[in-house]
Each structure stands twice: as C-alpha cells, then as structure tokens.
Write a protein that holds these residues in place. Sequence first.
Motif, PDB file in Angstrom:
ATOM      1  N   LYS A  19       0.980  -1.313  -0.059  1.00  0.00           N
ATOM      2  CA  LYS A  19      -0.027  -0.016   0.009  1.00  0.00           C
ATOM      3  C   LYS A  19       0.948   1.302  -0.023  1.00  0.00           C
ATOM      4  N   GLY A  20       1.706   1.349   0.936  1.00  0.00           N
ATOM      5  CA  GLY A  20       2.880   2.297   0.930  1.00  0.00           C
ATOM      6  C   GLY A  20       3.418   2.835  -0.425  1.00  0.00           C
ATOM      7  N   THR A  21       3.851   1.681  -1.278  1.00  0.00           N
ATOM      8  CA  THR A  21       4.479   2.032  -2.276  1.00  0.00           C
ATOM      9  C   THR A  21       3.420   2.538  -3.669  1.00  0.00           C
ATOM     10  N   VAL A  22       2.297   1.931  -3.615  1.00  0.00           N
ATOM     11  CA  VAL A  22       1.455   2.287  -4.521  1.00  0.00           C
ATOM     12  C   VAL A  22       0.922   3.801  -4.302  1.00  0.00           C
ATOM     13  N   THR A  23       0.930   3.929  -2.686  1.00  0.00           N
ATOM     14  CA  THR A  23       0.393   5.454  -2.422  1.00  0.00           C
ATOM     15  C   THR A  23       1.333   6.586  -3.033  1.00  0.00           C
ATOM     16  N   SER A  24       2.809   6.182  -2.823  1.00  0.00           N
ATOM     17  CA  SER A  24       3.583   6.978  -3.110  1.00  0.00           C
ATOM     18  C   SER A  24       3.657   7.292  -4.792  1.00  0.00           C
ATOM     19  N   ARG A  25       3.411   6.067  -5.433  1.00  0.00           N
ATOM     20  CA  ARG A  25       3.237   6.504  -6.890  1.00  0.00           C
ATOM     21  C   ARG A  25       1.997   7.349  -7.315  1.00  0.00           C
ATOM     22  N   LEU A  26       0.956   7.003  -6.631  1.00  0.00           N
ATOM     23  CA  LEU A  26      -0.135   7.616  -6.949  1.00  0.00           C
ATOM     24  C   LEU A  26      -0.003   9.272  -6.656  1.00  0.00           C
ATOM     25  N   LEU A  27       0.798   9.591  -5.671  1.00  0.00           N
ATOM     26  CA  LEU A  27       0.810  11.002  -5.160  1.00  0.00           C
ATOM     27  C   LEU A  27       1.776  11.666  -6.216  1.00  0.00           C
ATOM     28  N   LYS A  28       2.572  10.827  -6.747  1.00  0.00           N
ATOM     29  CA  LYS A  28       3.495  11.570  -7.896  1.00  0.00           C
ATOM     30  C   LYS A  28       2.481  11.907  -9.191  1.00  0.00           C
ATOM     31  N   VAL A  29       1.579  11.193  -9.339  1.00  0.00           N
ATOM     32  CA  VAL A  29       0.639  11.446 -10.668  1.00  0.00           C
ATOM     33  C   VAL A  29      -0.146  12.393 -10.374  1.00  0.00           C
ATOM     34  N   TYR A  30      -0.749  12.158  -8.844  1.00  0.00           N
ATOM     35  CA  TYR A  30      -2.021  13.316  -8.521  1.00  0.00           C
ATOM     36  C   TYR A  30      -1.154  14.047  -7.522  1.00  0.00           C
ATOM     37  N   PRO A  31      -0.367  14.796  -7.413  1.00  0.00           N
ATOM     38  CA  PRO A  31       0.230  15.570  -6.201  1.00  0.00           C
ATOM     39  C   PRO A  31      -1.117  16.494  -5.369  1.00  0.00           C
ATOM     40  N   GLY A  32      -2.028  16.551  -5.842  1.00  0.00           N
ATOM     41  CA  GLY A  32      -3.122  17.317  -5.269  1.00  0.00           C
ATOM     42  C   GLY A  32      -4.005  16.451  -4.179  1.00  0.00           C
ATOM     43  N   ILE A  33      -3.589  15.037  -4.217  1.00  0.00           N
ATOM     44  CA  ILE A  33      -4.480  14.059  -3.195  1.00  0.00           C
ATOM     45  C   ILE A  33      -3.593  14.416  -1.866  1.00  0.00           C
ATOM     46  N   GLN A  34      -4.397  14.730  -0.980  1.00  0.00           N
ATOM     47  CA  GLN A  34      -4.001  14.786   0.664  1.00  0.00           C
ATOM     48  C   GLN A  34      -3.860  13.165   1.086  1.00  0.00           C
ATOM     49  N   SER A  35      -2.864  12.543   1.579  1.00  0.00           N
ATOM     50  CA  SER A  35      -2.726  11.387   1.966  1.00  0.00           C
ATOM     51  C   SER A  35      -2.807  11.578   3.620  1.00  0.00           C
ATOM     52  N   ILE A  36      -3.654  10.465   4.075  1.00  0.00           N
ATOM     53  CA  ILE A  36      -3.716  10.320   5.448  1.00  0.00           C
ATOM     54  C   ILE A  36      -3.386   9.048   6.090  1.00  0.00           C
ATOM     55  N   SER A  37      -2.508   8.821   6.907  1.00  0.00           N
ATOM     56  CA  SER A  37      -2.349   7.318   7.517  1.00  0.00           C
ATOM     57  C   SER A  37      -2.777   7.406   8.960  1.00  0.00           C
ATOM     58  N   SER A  38      -3.736   6.629   9.441  1.00  0.00           N
ATOM     59  CA  SER A  38      -4.186   6.510  10.948  1.00  0.00           C
ATOM     60  C   SER A  38      -2.910   6.276  11.749  1.00  0.00           C
ATOM     61  N   GLY A  39      -1.752   5.729  11.352  1.00  0.00           N
ATOM     62  CA  GLY A  39      -0.880   5.276  12.003  1.00  0.00           C
ATOM     63  C   GLY A  39      -0.135   6.585  12.360  1.00  0.00           C
ATOM     64  N   ASP A  40       0.190   7.569  11.378  1.00  0.00           N
ATOM     65  CA  ASP A  40       0.887   8.794  11.523  1.00  0.00           C
ATOM     66  C   ASP A  40      -0.011   9.655  12.307  1.00  0.00           C
ATOM     67  N   LEU A  41      -1.164   9.803  12.101  1.00  0.00           N
ATOM     68  CA  LEU A  41      -1.835  10.673  12.827  1.00  0.00           C
ATOM     69  C   LEU A  41      -1.679  10.179  14.374  1.00  0.00           C
ATOM     70  N   LEU A  42      -1.889   9.036  14.772  1.00  0.00           N
ATOM     71  CA  LEU A  42      -1.682   8.450  16.157  1.00  0.00           C
ATOM     72  C   LEU A  42      -0.260   8.712  16.714  1.00  0.00           C
ATOM     73  N   ARG A  43       0.691   8.470  15.967  1.00  0.00           N
ATOM     74  CA  ARG A  43       2.108   8.854  16.580  1.00  0.00           C
ATOM     75  C   ARG A  43       2.208  10.183  16.709  1.00  0.00           C
ATOM     76  N   ARG A  44       1.767  11.221  15.885  1.00  0.00           N
ATOM     77  CA  ARG A  44       1.835  12.561  15.827  1.00  0.00           C
ATOM     78  C   ARG A  44       1.200  13.048  17.085  1.00  0.00           C
ATOM     79  N   GLN A  45       0.009  12.531  17.444  1.00  0.00           N
ATOM     80  CA  GLN A  45      -0.684  13.059  18.677  1.00  0.00           C
ATOM     81  C   GLN A  45      -0.091  12.561  20.010  1.00  0.00           C
ATOM     82  N   ILE A  46       0.702  11.580  19.818  1.00  0.00           N
ATOM     83  CA  ILE A  46       1.313  10.994  21.013  1.00  0.00           C
ATOM     84  C   ILE A  46       2.504  11.676  21.381  1.00  0.00           C
ATOM     85  N   ALA A  47       3.357  12.219  20.098  1.00  0.00           N
ATOM     86  CA  ALA A  47       4.499  13.060  20.151  1.00  0.00           C
ATOM     87  C   ALA A  47       4.060  14.433  20.668  1.00  0.00           C
ATOM     88  N   GLN A  48       3.078  15.035  20.262  1.00  0.00           N
ATOM     89  CA  GLN A  48       2.761  16.076  20.822  1.00  0.00           C
ATOM     90  C   GLN A  48       1.799  16.516  22.140  1.00  0.00           C
TER      91      GLN A  48
END
Length: 227
Positions: A19-48
């Motif tokens: 999933k991570g690989t295809v997401t990275s490739r997709l964002l290169k084709v459509y840079p206007g897509i905002q990508s959200i990872s639930s794991g990243d959100l959780l880690r950011r909230q914990i860090a903050q």
Amino acid sequence: MSALKPLRLLLLGAPGSGKGTVTSRLLKVYPGIQSISSGDLLRRQIAQKTHIGLEALNYTSKGALVPDSVITKLIVDDLKENIINPQVQHWLLDGFPRKVSQAEDLDAALKPAGEKSVFNLVVEIDVPQSVIVERITNRRVHVPSGRVYNLQYKPPKVPGKDDITGEALVQRLDDTEEIVTKRLNDYNALVSPLKKYYRDLGILKTVSGETSDIVFPKLLDVIQNKI
C-alpha cells in the motif's frame, strides 16, 4: 486536479501488500491528493502529548490496542480540522477503518449529505498471501538506520551487511513465516465483513497482482474512471 470530481478514497490491503509503495506512486501522478495515515496521526498526537494522544499512549505503552472510541475520535477530529473543507477536495485514508463498527461510526460523523459514505471509493489491493509471506520473510533490516533490504529484489551488495556502514543486517522477530501467516489470517478475518459493508454500498473495487508494477496501473485506472 481542481477540475476533477472529488476523490475520497480508502485503501485496503494486508500487511506487506505494498500500500505504501502504490500510494507514493499515486501521489506523484496526482500531487493534489492529501494522504492520511491513521498510524501517522496517532504517532503525531502521542508525540505532541495532546489529550487524545496521551489517552492512546496509555494503551500502546502496555502493548494493548487503542479502543475504537479513541481511534475513531482521533480520525474524525483530524479529518474535520484538516481535511474536510473546500480547499481539500481529494484525499485518501490508509489504516482506518479496520472493522464495520468503525466504518459505521466514521460515516455517521462525516458522511456528506446525500452520500452513501464518507468515502466515494474503496479499493482493496489484493496480493496473493504466498507472495506476501515470501516478500516479508526475505526482508532484512539495518536496525540503527532503519534501512530495509529484500534478499530477492533489493539485496545488499554484500550478503548480510548494510550497504552504507557494513554493519550486520537482521531479520525482525515478527518476520518469520509462522508469524506473518498468522498476521495475514487475522487480517483477512477482520477485513472480510468490512469489505462486505463497502461492497453493499457499491463503492468497493479490487485490484490484484503480485507486484506494485502490476497493481499500480490497475489502481490508477480505477481512480481515473472515478474522477
């Protein structure tokens, strides 16, 4: 992407499906897509050290799963604050929801008026389990840097050694065939009702293949047909 129809995409896929690989490739084709990872959100909230981050840390620090109510509130609040607005029309979410109750709560909180779901497209990345097992069990890691190798398609220059430091590579304890197979079986049992939920809403698509080079063009075709 402003002239395109809005895209609200959920990506489903087992651990190791790419999933991570295809997401990275997709964002290169459509840079206007905002990508959200639930794991990243959780880690950011914990860090903050936010209120919800500290609440989640109370569980993760003990090796326990974060309750549905906590992770759902985290996702809903972040989407409301940062994503669902006129400036962000195209976004994709990865890692949540994982089960029907979470999907129902998410839809109840954020579903646009007149729509079936907060998502208008759900795509499952379907990779044969045998391929995923082989892919993960061949993974080797340089622990200090986090650099990852694969003995089949991205081997180190010197067997067993990191390309940069020459230090030893290791296999993660949970990258054994037995553990990977159990994780995949658990995932499949968990996600099956979720796929039915979105299939019944008429928004589930599946793209299949053994590598990202096969999967990605199919994913791109599905998205282009949608928008």
